[in-house]
Design a protein around this motif. Structure first.
Motif, mmCIF file in Angstrom:
data_model
loop_
_atom_site.group_PDB
_atom_site.id
_atom_site.type_symbol
_atom_site.label_atom_id
_atom_site.label_comp_id
_atom_site.label_asym_id
_atom_site.label_seq_id
_atom_site.Cartn_x
_atom_site.Cartn_y
_atom_site.Cartn_z
ATOM 1 N N GLU A 43 52.802 -1.470 -10.411
ATOM 2 C CA GLU A 43 51.601 -2.219 -10.049
ATOM 3 C C GLU A 43 50.865 -2.750 -11.272
ATOM 4 O OE1 GLU A 43 49.458 0.634 -7.707
ATOM 5 O OE2 GLU A 43 50.485 0.036 -5.864
ATOM 6 N N THR A 44 51.028 -2.064 -12.409
ATOM 7 C CA THR A 44 50.344 -2.457 -13.641
ATOM 8 C C THR A 44 51.295 -2.318 -14.823
ATOM 9 O OG1 THR A 44 49.600 -0.213 -14.161
ATOM 10 C CG2 THR A 44 48.176 -1.532 -12.708
ATOM 11 N N THR A 63 52.029 0.948 -26.689
ATOM 12 C CA THR A 63 51.334 1.312 -25.455
ATOM 13 C C THR A 63 50.816 0.101 -24.679
ATOM 14 O OG1 THR A 63 49.270 1.594 -26.691
ATOM 15 C CG2 THR A 63 50.632 3.564 -26.337
ATOM 16 N N GLU A 64 50.929 -1.079 -25.276
ATOM 17 C CA GLU A 64 50.491 -2.276 -24.552
ATOM 18 C C GLU A 64 51.240 -3.503 -25.056
ATOM 19 O OE1 GLU A 64 46.412 -3.317 -25.086
ATOM 20 O OE2 GLU A 64 46.465 -3.064 -27.252
ATOM 21 N N VAL A 65 51.252 -4.507 -24.196
ATOM 22 C CA VAL A 65 51.873 -5.790 -24.522
ATOM 23 C C VAL A 65 50.877 -6.880 -24.155
ATOM 24 C CG1 VAL A 65 53.770 -7.364 -23.968
ATOM 25 C CG2 VAL A 65 54.208 -4.923 -24.097
ATOM 26 N N ARG A 66 50.766 -7.857 -25.012
ATOM 27 C CA ARG A 66 49.880 -8.986 -24.749
ATOM 28 C C ARG A 66 50.686 -10.179 -24.265
ATOM 29 N NH1 ARG A 66 44.655 -7.248 -24.575
ATOM 30 N NH2 ARG A 66 44.253 -5.794 -26.263
ATOM 31 N N PRO A 67 50.152 -10.994 -23.349
ATOM 32 C CA PRO A 67 48.891 -10.790 -22.650
ATOM 33 C C PRO A 67 48.997 -9.715 -21.570
ATOM 34 C CG PRO A 67 49.977 -12.755 -21.811
ATOM 35 C CD PRO A 67 50.817 -12.259 -22.952
ATOM 36 N N SER A 68 47.868 -9.192 -21.175
ATOM 37 C CA SER A 68 47.834 -8.159 -20.142
ATOM 38 C C SER A 68 48.482 -8.676 -18.857
ATOM 39 C CB SER A 68 46.375 -7.765 -19.867
ATOM 40 O OG SER A 68 46.313 -6.809 -18.842
ATOM 41 N N GLY A 69 49.309 -7.832 -18.258
ATOM 42 C CA GLY A 69 49.993 -8.212 -17.021
ATOM 43 C C GLY A 69 51.373 -8.794 -17.242
ATOM 44 N N SER A 70 51.692 -9.131 -18.486
ATOM 45 C CA SER A 70 53.002 -9.746 -18.742
ATOM 46 C C SER A 70 54.143 -8.750 -18.578
ATOM 47 C CB SER A 70 53.045 -10.349 -20.147
ATOM 48 O OG SER A 70 52.870 -9.359 -21.144
ATOM 49 N N LEU A 71 53.881 -7.469 -18.868
ATOM 50 C CA LEU A 71 54.949 -6.482 -18.764
ATOM 51 C C LEU A 71 55.329 -6.221 -17.308
ATOM 52 C CD1 LEU A 71 56.861 -4.558 -20.227
ATOM 53 C CD2 LEU A 71 55.075 -2.805 -20.132
ATOM 54 N N ASP A 130 57.471 -6.840 -29.529
ATOM 55 C CA ASP A 130 56.274 -7.677 -29.502
ATOM 56 C C ASP A 130 56.028 -8.322 -28.143
ATOM 57 O OD1 ASP A 130 55.828 -7.200 -32.242
ATOM 58 O OD2 ASP A 130 57.260 -8.769 -32.774
ATOM 59 N N THR A 131 57.080 -8.496 -27.360
ATOM 60 C CA THR A 131 56.947 -9.164 -26.062
ATOM 61 C C THR A 131 57.392 -8.241 -24.941
ATOM 62 O OG1 THR A 131 59.189 -10.066 -26.019
ATOM 63 C CG2 THR A 131 57.508 -11.356 -27.194
ATOM 64 N N ALA A 132 57.043 -8.612 -23.724
ATOM 65 C CA ALA A 132 57.432 -7.814 -22.550
ATOM 66 C C ALA A 132 58.949 -7.737 -22.437
ATOM 67 C CB ALA A 132 56.845 -8.445 -21.290
ATOM 68 N N GLU A 133 59.629 -8.849 -22.690
ATOM 69 C CA GLU A 133 61.090 -8.868 -22.597
ATOM 70 C C GLU A 133 61.718 -7.928 -23.625
ATOM 71 O OE1 GLU A 133 59.460 -12.257 -20.569
ATOM 72 O OE2 GLU A 133 59.155 -11.544 -22.616
ATOM 73 N N GLN A 134 61.115 -7.860 -24.797
ATOM 74 C CA GLN A 134 61.644 -6.974 -25.839
ATOM 75 C C GLN A 134 61.422 -5.506 -25.475
ATOM 76 O OE1 GLN A 134 59.618 -8.497 -29.266
ATOM 77 N NE2 GLN A 134 61.029 -10.222 -29.495
ATOM 78 N N VAL A 135 60.290 -5.190 -24.868
ATOM 79 C CA VAL A 135 60.031 -3.818 -24.427
ATOM 80 C C VAL A 135 61.026 -3.406 -23.347
ATOM 81 C CG1 VAL A 135 58.360 -2.347 -23.200
ATOM 82 C CG2 VAL A 135 57.596 -3.816 -25.084
#
Length: 200
Positions: A43-44, A63-71, A130-135
């Motif tokens: 959900e988040t 612990t976070e990826v920018r922008p919020s919600g991208s992950l 650095d990005t959601a795809e990388q995480v």
């Protein structure tokens, strides 16, 4: 003088469902139908990080990826891509691999040499985060390995009519039928037992 003490509040992670014996299939099991619609573990962004930590695939210190919600959006997209590919592969079809390849291309990883605890030199994969795809790259890699090298005779859906969970049968005889013997397996055995009693 009033002594102030600071207490660290530990966030309790909601437990994920890990019954599949393979991380890529566990990812598919983060979404399931209910009488009211669909339940989704993701959900988040925090839910995605929590799930990755529980699988052991979370990047250290991130612990976070920018922008919020991208992950969470990327996790939904990757899950959808993997579901399509797994279902097609299971059906004996040749699916389009371009969407998963796009996730893999975004991974930006490279091998590097490290000294192990046993004082031997090992090759370790270093990944950008650095990005959601990388995480999410480690789970994309797991899916790619399953699609390329997995035994799809052992990739199955639970035998329960009310369950949609996938699993990889790692048992020696290869006769696993349920996502979990404690839940679906037990319910089906009870149902079959009652059916036999009523037929006698």
């Amino acid at each position: 003088m009033v002594e102030r003490t600071s207490k660290k509040i530990e966030q309790v992670e909601k437990p994920g469902v890990f019954l599949a014996s393979h991380a890529a299939l566990d990812l598919l099991n983060t979404e399931w139908p209910t009488a009211a619609g669909t339940e989704d573990f993701f959900e988040t962004d925090g839910d995605v990080f929590s799930w990755l930590r529980q699988t052991g695939l979370a990047p250290v210190g991130v612990t976070e990826v920018r922008p919020s919600g991208s992950l969470v959006r990327a996790a939904h997209a990757l899950r959808s891509v993997i579901r399509i590919l797994i279902e097609a592969r299971k059906a004996g079809k040749r699916p389009d691999l371009s969407d998963l390849n796009a996730f893999l291309a975004a991974a930006q990883s490279h091998p590097q040499l490290i000294w192990s605890k046993a004082r031997t030199i090992e090759i370790q994969t270093s990944r950008s985060t650095d990005t959601a795809e990388q995480v999410l790259a480690p789970i994309a890699v797991k899916a790619a390995e399953l699609l390329a090298n997995g035994d799809f005779e052992r990739v199955r859906r639970c035998d329960s009519e009310t369950c949609v969970h996938w699993f990889y049968d790692l048992t020696r005889p290869g006769r696993r039928r349920w996502c979990s013997m404690a839940t679906c397996g037990n319910r089906l055995k009870v149902k079959e037992y009652r059916r036999r009693l009523n037929s006698d």
